[in-house]
Enzyme design. Sequence first.
Site, mmCIF file in Angstrom:
data_model
loop_
_atom_site.group_PDB
_atom_site.id
_atom_site.type_symbol
_atom_site.label_atom_id
_atom_site.label_comp_id
_atom_site.label_asym_id
_atom_site.label_seq_id
_atom_site.Cartn_x
_atom_site.Cartn_y
_atom_site.Cartn_z
ATOM 1 N N GLY A 43 28.199 2.491 70.783
ATOM 2 C CA GLY A 43 27.260 3.485 70.265
ATOM 3 C C GLY A 43 27.060 4.561 71.306
ATOM 4 O O GLY A 43 27.895 4.754 72.193
ATOM 5 N N LEU A 44 25.939 5.266 71.214
ATOM 6 C CA LEU A 44 25.729 6.378 72.150
ATOM 7 C C LEU A 44 25.790 5.910 73.589
ATOM 8 O O LEU A 44 26.432 6.538 74.429
ATOM 9 C CB LEU A 44 24.387 7.048 71.863
ATOM 10 C CG LEU A 44 24.349 7.878 70.587
ATOM 11 C CD1 LEU A 44 22.971 8.493 70.407
ATOM 12 C CD2 LEU A 44 25.394 8.978 70.619
ATOM 13 N N ALA A 45 25.128 4.810 73.908
ATOM 14 C CA ALA A 45 25.112 4.343 75.292
ATOM 15 C C ALA A 45 26.501 3.861 75.714
ATOM 16 O O ALA A 45 27.010 4.242 76.769
ATOM 17 C CB ALA A 45 24.080 3.227 75.463
ATOM 18 N N HIS A 267 8.867 1.541 60.732
ATOM 19 C CA HIS A 267 8.837 2.938 60.307
ATOM 20 C C HIS A 267 8.135 3.052 58.957
ATOM 21 O O HIS A 267 8.479 2.338 58.033
ATOM 22 C CB HIS A 267 10.277 3.453 60.214
ATOM 23 C CG HIS A 267 10.374 4.928 60.230
ATOM 24 N ND1 HIS A 267 9.921 5.706 59.200
ATOM 25 C CD2 HIS A 267 10.844 5.793 61.164
ATOM 26 C CE1 HIS A 267 10.131 6.983 59.498
ATOM 27 N NE2 HIS A 267 10.685 7.055 60.692
ATOM 28 N N ARG A 338 3.750 6.576 63.794
ATOM 29 C CA ARG A 338 4.419 5.596 62.933
ATOM 30 C C ARG A 338 3.681 4.278 62.826
ATOM 31 O O ARG A 338 3.518 3.725 61.740
ATOM 32 C CB ARG A 338 5.828 5.329 63.479
ATOM 33 C CG ARG A 338 6.746 6.510 63.337
ATOM 34 C CD ARG A 338 8.087 6.273 63.990
ATOM 35 N NE ARG A 338 8.962 7.423 63.754
ATOM 36 C CZ ARG A 338 10.193 7.526 64.237
ATOM 37 N NH1 ARG A 338 10.698 6.559 64.976
ATOM 38 N NH2 ARG A 338 10.923 8.585 63.975
ATOM 39 N N HIS A 430 12.693 -0.853 62.105
ATOM 40 C CA HIS A 430 13.560 0.279 62.364
ATOM 41 C C HIS A 430 14.187 0.243 63.761
ATOM 42 O O HIS A 430 15.333 0.622 63.954
ATOM 43 C CB HIS A 430 12.711 1.539 62.197
ATOM 44 C CG HIS A 430 13.419 2.807 62.504
ATOM 45 N ND1 HIS A 430 14.604 3.149 61.896
ATOM 46 C CD2 HIS A 430 13.132 3.833 63.339
ATOM 47 C CE1 HIS A 430 14.992 4.332 62.352
ATOM 48 N NE2 HIS A 430 14.138 4.750 63.241
ATOM 49 N N ARG A 464 8.171 3.741 70.327
ATOM 50 C CA ARG A 464 9.082 4.835 70.666
ATOM 51 C C ARG A 464 8.741 6.087 69.864
ATOM 52 O O ARG A 464 8.432 5.992 68.681
ATOM 53 C CB ARG A 464 10.525 4.429 70.369
ATOM 54 C CG ARG A 464 11.537 5.509 70.708
ATOM 55 C CD ARG A 464 12.958 5.040 70.473
ATOM 56 N NE ARG A 464 13.232 4.725 69.080
ATOM 57 C CZ ARG A 464 13.379 5.630 68.118
ATOM 58 N NH1 ARG A 464 13.277 6.915 68.383
ATOM 59 N NH2 ARG A 464 13.634 5.253 66.872
ATOM 60 N N LEU A 470 18.085 8.594 70.752
ATOM 61 C CA LEU A 470 19.372 9.221 71.048
ATOM 62 C C LEU A 470 19.373 9.713 72.488
ATOM 63 O O LEU A 470 20.356 9.581 73.215
ATOM 64 C CB LEU A 470 19.613 10.386 70.082
ATOM 65 C CG LEU A 470 19.567 10.036 68.598
ATOM 66 C CD1 LEU A 470 19.937 11.242 67.750
ATOM 67 C CD2 LEU A 470 20.515 8.892 68.275
#
Lengths: 671, 249
Positions: A43-45, A267, A338, A430, A464, A470
């Site tokens: 993933g992104l990381a 969420h 949230r 979420h 968060r 992201l």
Amino acid sequence: MSKLDSKIPEGPMDRKWTDHKGHIRIVAPANKRRIDIIVVGTGLAGASAAASLAEMGYNVKAFCFQDSARRAHSIAAQGGINAAKNYQNDGDSTFRLFYDTVKGGDYRSREANVYRLAEVSANIIDQCVAQGVPFARDYGGLLDNRSFGGVQVSRTFYARGQTGQQLLLGAYSALMRQVGKGAVKMYDRHEMLDVVVVDGKARGIIARNLITGEIERHGAHAVLLCTGGYGNVFFLSTNAMGSNVTAAWKAHKRGAYMANPCYTQIHPTCIPVSGTHQSKLTLMSESLRNDGRIWVPNTLEDAQAIREGKKKGSDIPEADRDYYLERRYPAFGNLVPRDVASRAAKERCDAGFGVNKTGEAVYLDFGAAIERYGKLEANIHNIENPSPEKIKELGTAVVSEKYGNLFDMYENIVGENPYLHAMKIYPAVHYTMGGLWVDYNLQTTVPGLFALGEANFSDHGANRLGASALMQGLADGYFVIPYTVGDYLADDIRTGPIDTKTAAFDEAEKAVTDRIDHFLNNKGTKPVDDFHRRLGKVMWDKCGMARNAQGLQEAITEIRQIREEFYRDVRVPGSASEFNQELEKAGRVADFLELGELMCMDALNRNESCGGHFREESQEMDGPQKGEAKRDDANYAYAAAWEWLGEAGKATLHKEELTFDVVKLTQRSYK
Amino acid sequence: MKLTLKIWRQKGPKDKGKIVDYPVNDVSEDMSFLEMLDVLNDDLVRKGEEPIAFDHDCREGICGACSLFINGEAHGPGRMITTCQLHMRKFKDGDTIHVEPWRAEAFPVIKDLAVDRGAFDRIQAAGGFVSVNTNGNLVDGNALPIPKADADTAFDAATCIGCGACVATCTNSSAMLFVAAKVSQFALLPQGKVEAKNRVLAMVEQMDKEGFGNCSNTGACEVECPKGISLEHIARMNREYLAASVTKE
């Protein structure tokens, strides 16, 4: 109690990272060629770390269970990515992003890590632009921003509703460039099933080739886990079907502490469950709460009539509606954070006011917005005395322009036109703020084993903020680990390749094959999902949006029962030497069944309410804040890091005291 | 509703496959197509039979993993959706539904409905990137203004999810739409211009090596693409390719 060493550098907050980078050891270019690094997850990381480390000259092996690195679940993030660029000249700064993130996390994150995150955020945008990520731009050709999640500045960069996709494809393209060069060896459709620890250091992994079933040994000088969160412990979540805790959990069982596992983000705006067949839940962007009003009927009779299909939402006159967020939180109304919005929806539905057949849904109504925009448009176009129909037509066009893709998505899933009937929504799991405990260098309590992105615990505290996941994934992968891993690897320049024909690898591989054999030979009666669904229900009911001691104790007992029955009665068809999706699921659910118990233990231990963790015993009992979450800084201003003690349900708590040198602790109020 | 499913079963890459009939009852119209398959698989496992293998992950239309050919259409009936976004209300009680994997030489079947799309990754590795290393000293993102129209068109191309519906749909099993989407994204952006020639030549060369067919401009790929990627991108790639071929050093 051992003392966890967070290794936060000395010095003033805004100098820590720069000074640290300037002083830690590095590995010379010629020596990097002698060092192997394993990156699990793309993933992104993971993709950003694997690409960056390969560019630097390390030999990288990257693993993902999906059929391509591009499919990691970061791809599904919608809204955007925060960065303290101050392009809008609205007073944003590194400090403000840092402050908002610590406060948004309800003062349960580590200040130094969060400051660094804010500090590198601007570099991320530059990096992504250079890679050709097509961010939204204004008519002058410059990068556009929007605001997000209740903060007071506009610092969110976005690519329509597909920001995660575009950022991941950017990182994936950087990764594939290194794959093409041979600097990264890519192992897709491979699942990591254990970490191998040799003489106290992480020296490799055991992985299963998901197509052939072959069990493989991979040695390396360091192992990076970039394996995401564990929201699927709830069975139903907005996570992808394959998202799992296995890599992190195996690391935990090999000595890595698991921190704050009870911190789960729920969420508020997701499409409700429609039936028992439901496999996952779909998120509707938080931006809808800018114009949608959330309500349930005032009376139980109306709610029941709606559930039975005798009435529709539109049949309920204005006076008989309870806009409960506006009623309870006049200052923030429908735009409360949230965690607050989610709990309020649950409270109304638990009291019997739910508006779908399951009783677990509230209305998100755009009627007022359509009328308001319609009148505005009529003024703009000089239409005098517009008819109600004309107002509706004009207003609908405005709402469609702003949220059309989300309305289409809703209609596709639910089969009801949301322009005509108020949307029904309900909260869903979420994101998980908890994860493997890491120090400032992102190293776990096992030397040589690092955790990045959602898989670690450090940056988001107990809650968060939107558009920060992201940012953290890419910060860790592009701009933190490339520096900090070198400090660890500087000792390994003479080690030579890691031998995988050793007792430690033998033992780890045997543990993996034994477990696979157990599942395949079990000959039980029920499929894996049966147990997963039951675990999810226990977690949702008793360790979900609201928790109390009694419920958590019951949950622990019930999880143990389900786990016992799972090992006795699960049926996994097929063989070990083939593509076997039921076998994959069995291994993941087995780990969820252990993690779930630890989450309940952690939630039970934390007798305070903070962020996504709401203990019913810890709420304001009277005054204007009655019923709101009550944090207990005197007793719980620590990160809870759990050490595995050889079997599920046995773990020792280690506390990392959180000190706040810069930010002042206050109660979050939205009244 | 009650349905009859005719599903492709194939034990492994080298085995011979066949269509097997499965009656399913109690299908709710709220189910997604994949949830309907989940229910069938649940039932098969309880009966001691092998469940049907199929790729899927995010189940919200963005990861590109799901890939079924349903009643002769990639991702089934409906436009601009993936199979995970297809709901059973699109079908009628008593329907017979044919379910097959993507069919293309470059996408060999792994098992049942799951295929190997590794060719797409290899095409990407051949040139689908901008050669920029991770670097904390890059110029500010706003130092490079990009006309909004170009950024928007590049974004449209970049929304490709790499599912392979274009290949499965194409009568020639051509991957032109997939490759063009990436070539086009970078061709439209200043960051991509530097390597534009090499990129298009390398990606097309890899595409040909993988065994994808040629494009005969039927436009079927655009119709079935869940992200509505336009044929214009193929035209742009062809221009890029022609120019690169005649001006390469």
